[in-house]
Enzyme design. Structure first.
Site, PDB file in Angstrom:
ATOM      1  N   GLY A   1      37.274  35.314  52.261  1.00  0.00           N
ATOM      2  CA  GLY A   1      36.748  36.183  51.216  1.00  0.00           C
ATOM      3  C   GLY A   1      37.695  36.276  50.046  1.00  0.00           C
ATOM      4  O   GLY A   1      38.844  35.842  50.114  1.00  0.00           O
ATOM      5  N   PRO A   2      37.241  36.867  48.947  1.00  0.00           N
ATOM      6  CA  PRO A   2      38.080  37.011  47.746  1.00  0.00           C
ATOM      7  C   PRO A   2      39.287  37.907  48.019  1.00  0.00           C
ATOM      8  O   PRO A   2      39.302  38.660  49.002  1.00  0.00           O
ATOM      9  CB  PRO A   2      37.129  37.658  46.727  1.00  0.00           C
ATOM     10  CG  PRO A   2      35.754  37.432  47.261  1.00  0.00           C
ATOM     11  CD  PRO A   2      35.878  37.385  48.738  1.00  0.00           C
TER      12      PRO A   2
ATOM     13  N   GLY B   1      41.771  41.007  48.070  1.00  0.00           N
ATOM     14  CA  GLY B   1      41.595  42.453  47.994  1.00  0.00           C
ATOM     15  C   GLY B   1      40.393  43.001  48.704  1.00  0.00           C
ATOM     16  O   GLY B   1      40.092  44.188  48.575  1.00  0.00           O
TER      17      GLY B   1
ATOM     18  N   GLU C   1      32.020  43.503  17.299  1.00  0.00           N
ATOM     19  CA  GLU C   1      31.631  44.179  18.541  1.00  0.00           C
ATOM     20  C   GLU C   1      30.213  44.743  18.426  1.00  0.00           C
ATOM     21  O   GLU C   1      29.458  44.750  19.411  1.00  0.00           O
ATOM     22  CB  GLU C   1      32.628  45.307  18.843  1.00  0.00           C
ATOM     23  CG  GLU C   1      34.050  44.855  19.122  1.00  0.00           C
ATOM     24  CD  GLU C   1      34.140  43.951  20.342  1.00  0.00           C
ATOM     25  OE1 GLU C   1      33.242  43.986  21.195  1.00  0.00           O
ATOM     26  OE2 GLU C   1      35.114  43.186  20.437  1.00  0.00           O
TER      27      GLU C   1
END
EC number: 3.4.24.-
Length: 671
Positions: A232-233, A235, A456
């Site tokens: 898994g990723p 953290g 933005e």
């Protein structure tokens, strides 16, 4: 008194240096005692001739080793020389010798003695004696070798400390470095402390249940799994899950990192693997946990160090043999974790070595709420803090990210001298983690500020007006970290992404560049990261996802990772030109589309930019007042109970050089 009573503290640990100190004190005391006991007083031939021989005080003279003459006085003559004895550091023994002097050559001494005793009533003849200093000879013979051995042991002990030799010194460098947790050293973490990860917990809980109650499974013919790989990723809680297994399982637990096998000495990795499994077999049933196994489990033959004798490959070969080779390991379960499963060797991944591959993914909405509940326990919270709200504001955050959000919120509240952590503190913490700390004192010219505001506002306008673009959460032109402006979008939590969704996101990303050209008639470097992002996205659409009519339903993506070491592309030059043409066509179409949308909504765009210049921070509610409510929001609204997905909040920022950066997770596309 009880063993664990605090009133009966353990005494200081034994230190070998105390022994060395005691030996030194004894040696000094003995030397002082010997030095204050018998020892002749140094004199010369003139004193002997003029005083001792003249007064007939000498009983006998003994020449030792033809070098020194020891004088023995008569007992009735000792009182005459008491003053000389008292002035000397070591008082001679009563039986002698009392004085000593160097004679030179024997012939000269005998001649001088004969001349000095002419006419004497009693002539004293010298005696000759040979003495050997056995202790000195032994020290001179053996001493250098002892010194060399002591220096050798000291140097190798120092080397072993720096080279991972462990307690046994350099000779134990091939021993396993694993930490063992058993009944005497138990881990306190349990499955209750692991929030979310319901499916992963179920898999590992079954392994623990198998160790605690094997009869439940063996009566049906089942066998204990040989290994489980947590993938898994970063953290997401892989190591935390392993710690929970160590805390729940009532068996010895060996824990070490994949890098602990690799050492500066050749063959040490394989030796440590052998020693680890040897210890595990002696304590079976037990669990071995190898964190970051990709350090030694990289696919063989694909190492960039071509032609070298790779120590990692030798270590991997030994690990494969120990896990499932000719000699079986009954009762030894291997638990490993990695976030790079694609580079692991196929022989390591097969059933029989790792029977289970447990995918530990980023938490969804419900799981994030459970994780927040764990990390909010030690915090003093205000009444306006709601777990469901926090979970919705952090899509795509891992468990480590959520723990960081809670800690940052507490620090921000303390910085503001608050008595409790409020909802706004958590929102500030999320902004702080994604975009960095605000820098309101940064000097920005009015022209730059206006350009950033319209840039933005262009992103925000198009994202609000397109159905599949991510809706705006907040836009600010206050510098944050290295950025001069930032915009946050809340992605829709989804597992697959369609072509229309990708095109809308691409059009929204090009909104900043389109706004600059529409309003100012020129472009700046602010869209660099926008262009980088949409270029990668367009190439992925054409060459990976098969979303181009001319290229067709083909994919040149290699999930095995072998393309990292390939020297040629998996397609011809003609196909490469076609891909480039399609990518440019897609980007040009979306750029024209962005300019068109902004021109059609020019009034709203300018109003939004002016509001941003005035207040510096605007929210989604402000866009709703200007452009109205998004008609498709009600249709796409995701209920909090079943929300799924792994998308992280997107952030679009204007850097110091005018370059725009976006921090977002890549969308997962699957058929």
């Amino acid at each position: 008194m009880k063993k664990g009573d605090k009133k009966n503290p353990k005494g200081p640990k034994f230190n070998a240096y105390w022994v060395y100190g005691l030996i030194a004190v004894i040696f000094i005391a003995v030397q002082y005692y010997l030095s204050n006991s018998s020892g002749p007083v140094e004199t010369n031939w003139s004193e002997v001739k003029s005083t001792m021989l003249a007064q007939n005080d000498i009983e006998r003279i003994v020449v030792v080793n033809e070098k020194k003459a020891n004088i023995y006085l008569k007992k009735n003559s000792l009182q005459k020389y008491e003053q000389q004895f008292s002035e000397h550091f070591s008082k001679p023994a009563e039986e002698g010798p009392h004085f000593t002097f160097t004679i030179g050559s024997v012939e000269t001494f005998e001649r001088n003695l004969r001349v000095a005793q002419e006419g004497a009533q009693e002539e004293i003849l010298p005696e000759y004696k040979e003495e050997r200093n056995w202790m000195g000879e032994i020290l001179w013979t053996i001493g250098p070798f002892v010194l060399i051995i002591v220096l050798w042991l000291w140097i190798f002990r120092r080397m072993s400390r720096g080279a991972g030799g462990g307690a046994g010194g350099i000779f134990n460098v091939g021993k396993s470095q694993a930490k063992v947790f058993d009944k005497d050293q138990k881990v306190s973490t349990t499955f209750k402390e692991v929030a979310g990860l319901a499916e992963a917990k179920q898999e590992v809980e079954e392994i623990v249940e198998f160790l605690k109650n094997p009869g439940k499974f063996t009566k049906l013919g089942g066998k204990i799994p040989k290994g489980a790989l947590l993938v898994g990723p970063p953290g997401t809680g892989k190591t935390l899950l392993a710690r929970a297994v160590a805390g729940e399982a009532s068996v010895p637990f060996f824990s070490m990192s994949g890098s602990d096998f690799v050492e500066m000495f050749v063959g040490v990795g394989a030796s440590r693997v052998r020693d680890l499994f040897k210890q595990a077999k002696e304590k079976a049933p037990c669990i071995i946990f190898i964190d970051e196994i990709d350090a030694i489990g990289r696919a063989r033959g694909k190492n960039p160090n071509f032609g070298s004798n790779d120590e990692r490959e030798n270590t991997l070969n030994q690990l494969l043999t120990e896990m499932d080779g000719f000699d079986t390991n009954s009762g030894v379960i291997i638990l490993a974790a990695t976030n790079r499963a694609d580079i692991l060797d196929r022989a390591l991944m097969r059933a029989g070595r790792f029977d289970r591959q447990i995918h530990v993914e980023l938490p969804d909405l419900k799981e994030r709420g459970e994780i927040f509940k764990v990390h909010l326990r030690p915090l003093k919270l205000a009444t306006d803090v709601k777990v469901d709200f926090l979970a919705k504001q952090t899509p795509g955050f891992s468990g480590a990210d959520i723990a960081n959000v809670c800690n940052e919120a507490a620090l921000i509240a303390a910085r503001k001298n608050r008595d409790a952590v409020t909802k706004q503190d958590f929102l500030d913490a999320v902004d702080r983690i994604i975009g960095g700390l605000e820098k309101k004192n940064k000097i920005i010219s009015k022209e730059e500020k206006k350009t950033i505001a319209y840039h933005e506002a262009g992103h925000a306008t198009i994202s609000w007006l397109l159905e599949y673009a991510h809706p705006l959460v907040k836009v600010t032109i206050v510098p944050r970290g290295k950025a001069l402006g930032a915009a946050w979008y809340l992605p829709e939590e989804r597992s697959i992404t369609t072509k229309e969704q990708l095109l809308d996101e691409m059009c929204s990303a090009l909104g900043g560049r389109a706004a600059e050209e529409n309003i100012f008639g020129r472009v700046s470097s602010g869209a660099q990261n926008d262009l980088e992002k949409i270029t990668k996205q367009a190439y992925a659409m054409v060459s990976y996802f098969g979303m181009s009519e001319k290229v067709g339903n083909v994919s040149f993506y290699d999930s095995t990772g072998q393309t990292d070491y390939a020297f040629t592309k998996p397609y011809s030059e003609k196909t490469a030109e076609l891909i480039d043409e399609e990518v440019k066509k897609i980007i040009d179409e979306q750029y024209k589309r962005a300019r068109k949308i902004l021109k059609e909504n020019e009034e709203g765009h300018k109003k939004l930019a002016e509001l941003l210049l005035e207040r510096e921070v605007i929210f989604g509610e402000d866009l709703e007042k200007i452009f109205g409510k998004r008609p498709w929001d009600d249709k796409k609204m995701i209920d909090a109970d079943n929300g799924q997905g792994n998308n992280k909040p997107e952030e679009s920022v204007e850097t110091e050089n005018g370059k725009e950066e976006e921090n977002s997770e890549n969308q997962t596309i699957s058929a």
